[in-house]
Every structure is written in structure tokens, then in C-alpha cells.
Design a protein around this motif. Structure first.
Motif, short mmCIF file in Angstrom:
data_model
loop_
_atom_site.label_atom_id
_atom_site.label_comp_id
_atom_site.label_asym_id
_atom_site.label_seq_id
_atom_site.Cartn_x
_atom_site.Cartn_y
_atom_site.Cartn_z
N GLY A 43 0.79 -1.23 0.00
CA GLY A 43 0.00 0.00 0.00
C GLY A 43 0.81 1.28 0.00
O GLY A 43 0.75 2.02 -0.96
N PRO A 44 1.43 1.63 1.00
CA PRO A 44 1.71 0.91 2.24
C PRO A 44 0.69 1.25 3.32
O PRO A 44 0.33 2.40 3.52
CB PRO A 44 3.07 1.43 2.64
CG PRO A 44 3.06 2.85 2.20
CD PRO A 44 2.20 2.87 0.95
N LYS A 45 0.25 0.23 3.98
CA LYS A 45 -0.61 0.39 5.15
C LYS A 45 0.30 0.45 6.38
O LYS A 45 1.48 0.13 6.30
CB LYS A 45 -1.59 -0.77 5.25
CG LYS A 45 -2.56 -0.80 4.08
CD LYS A 45 -3.50 -1.97 4.19
CE LYS A 45 -4.47 -1.94 3.02
NZ LYS A 45 -5.33 -3.12 3.03
N VAL A 46 -0.28 0.83 7.50
CA VAL A 46 0.51 0.97 8.74
C VAL A 46 1.26 -0.32 9.06
O VAL A 46 2.45 -0.31 9.34
CB VAL A 46 -0.39 1.41 9.91
CG1 VAL A 46 0.36 1.33 11.24
CG2 VAL A 46 -0.92 2.82 9.69
N GLY A 47 0.57 -1.45 8.99
CA GLY A 47 1.21 -2.73 9.29
C GLY A 47 2.34 -3.06 8.32
O GLY A 47 3.34 -3.65 8.71
N GLN A 48 2.17 -2.66 7.06
CA GLN A 48 3.21 -2.90 6.07
C GLN A 48 4.43 -2.02 6.34
O GLN A 48 5.57 -2.48 6.20
CB GLN A 48 2.65 -2.66 4.67
CG GLN A 48 1.59 -3.67 4.28
CD GLN A 48 0.88 -3.31 2.99
OE1 GLN A 48 0.71 -2.15 2.66
NE2 GLN A 48 0.47 -4.34 2.26
N LYS A 49 4.19 -0.79 6.73
CA LYS A 49 5.30 0.09 7.11
C LYS A 49 6.05 -0.50 8.29
O LYS A 49 7.29 -0.52 8.31
CB LYS A 49 4.80 1.48 7.46
CG LYS A 49 4.30 2.29 6.30
CD LYS A 49 3.81 3.65 6.78
CE LYS A 49 3.27 4.48 5.65
NZ LYS A 49 2.83 5.81 6.10
N GLU A 101 11.57 6.21 12.12
CA GLU A 101 10.31 5.78 12.72
C GLU A 101 9.24 5.85 11.64
O GLU A 101 9.49 6.34 10.54
CB GLU A 101 9.95 6.70 13.90
CG GLU A 101 10.95 6.69 15.03
CD GLU A 101 11.08 5.33 15.70
OE1 GLU A 101 10.06 4.61 15.80
OE2 GLU A 101 12.20 4.98 16.10
N ARG A 102 8.06 5.39 11.97
CA ARG A 102 6.98 5.42 10.99
C ARG A 102 6.74 6.83 10.46
O ARG A 102 6.52 7.04 9.26
CB ARG A 102 5.70 4.86 11.59
CG ARG A 102 4.69 4.49 10.54
CD ARG A 102 3.37 4.02 11.08
NE ARG A 102 3.46 2.95 12.04
CZ ARG A 102 2.69 2.86 13.13
NH1 ARG A 102 1.79 3.78 13.38
NH2 ARG A 102 2.81 1.86 13.97
#
Length: 181
Positions: free
Chosen positions: A34-40, A59-60
């Protein structure tokens, strides 16, 4: 905004590479990147919350992402798992379209071997095959989109010309009528 045939075609190539990347991810059993939060978070964890090139802590919030193989007409890297890596914004801005293997030599210092191995391990862990050859399809798309876009632009231009001529003709008629009153 696209200003030329090549701008329009290059935008189409990027969309094509994103869509092919989604399909490639799905065929390999991954949720499309995606990137989605979990993918990040997964990227950050794999690279120990460090820029994959220079090792700076990230960091994210400060995460930039780089396509190891650039998403452009000549390189044809996909927006897919295994081709997207975490980096700091400085490295992302500096690398641009350069081959990652050359860029990392300038950034990794004494950690060159470790960082290169980590990137290669990531690519392998996601079964990303950098030798995927999409040149024939992309070259055809590039030419097709450019031609179609220019045909449509010329058509609409001619329609606009006609509209402007009609507007000006009406304006001249109104001015003549006002003049004779």
C-alpha cells in the motif's frame, strides 16, 4: 499536471507498474503493498528501524520509501513487496533514479556488506524477481498512450477553436447591432 505527450505516457507507465505490482503481490500470496501501517511496520522491523542505505534511525513518521528498481520507463521496477524498502528522506531525495547498488556504496560506509546483504535478504524473502521483463508491454503502452492522448487533445482543441470562433462571431454580431441602435 502533464504538459507533453511524454509526461502523459510516463504517468501511464507509473500507473501500469503500480497495477502490475498489485497483481504480482497477489500472485505471490501477499496483500498488495500500500503501504498500510502494518506494512510500514514490517519494513521497519526487517531493517531494524534503520535506513537501508545509510543506517539512520527512522520511525513510521519519518519513514520514506524507495523503490530499489525505480518505477520509470527504463527500469520498470514495480510498486510491490521486495522492491520497496525503508529509507530516510535524505537518502530518498539523493538516490532518485540511481541504481541502489551504486548508491549504497556511497552511503553505507564500513557497513556496505551488511546493508547490501540485508537488502538482498529482503528481496529474496519476498520472492521479488528483479529480472522480470516488462519492456515490450511498457514500450507499447508508452507509445499507445501518447498517441491516444494527442489524438484526444487535438480533437478537443478543434472543438474549442470552433467554440471560440462561434463566441467571437456572436460577439461581433451583438456589437454591430448595438452600433446601429
Amino acid at each position: 499536471m502533464a504538459r507533453s505527450k511524454s509526461d502523459i505516457s510516463n504517468s501511464a507507465i507509473r500507473i501500469f507498474l503500480q497495477d502490475v505490482g498489485k497483481f504480482y503481490d497477489q500472485e505471490r500470496g501477499y496483500e498488495p503493498f500500500g503501504p498500510k501501517v502494518g506494512q510500514k511496520d514490517e519494513l521497519l522491523e526487517f531493517f531494524n528501524h534503520q535506513c537501508c542505505f545509510c543506517g539512520s534511525a527512522i520511525e513510521r513518521k519519518s519513514l520514506s520509501q524507495d523503490h530499489l528498481i525505480p518505477m520509470n520507463k527504463s527500469s520498470l521496477g514495480l510498486h510491490a513487496w521486495g522492491n520497496v524498502v525503508p529509507c530516510c528522506s535524505n537518502c530518498n531525495n539523493e538516490k532518485q533514479q540511481k541504481p541502489w547498488e551504486d548508491f549504497i556504496k556511497k552511503k553505507a560506509g564500513t557497513f556496505l556488506e551488511d546493508r547490501t546483504e540485508r537488502i538482498n535478504d529482503f528481496v529474496k524473502s519476498k520472492s521479488y524477481d528483479p529480472s522480470l521483463n516488462l519492456h515490450e508491454y511498457a514500450d507499447n503502452l508508452y507509445e499507445d498512450i501518447g498517441e491516444v492522448a494527442m489524438t484526444l487533445i487535438n480533437l478537443r482543441y478543434k472543438q474549442a477553436e470552433g467554440g471560440i470562433k462561434q463566441l467571437l462571431a456572436n460577439s461581433c454580431t451583438i456589437k454591430k447591432e448595438v452600433k446601429y441602435l
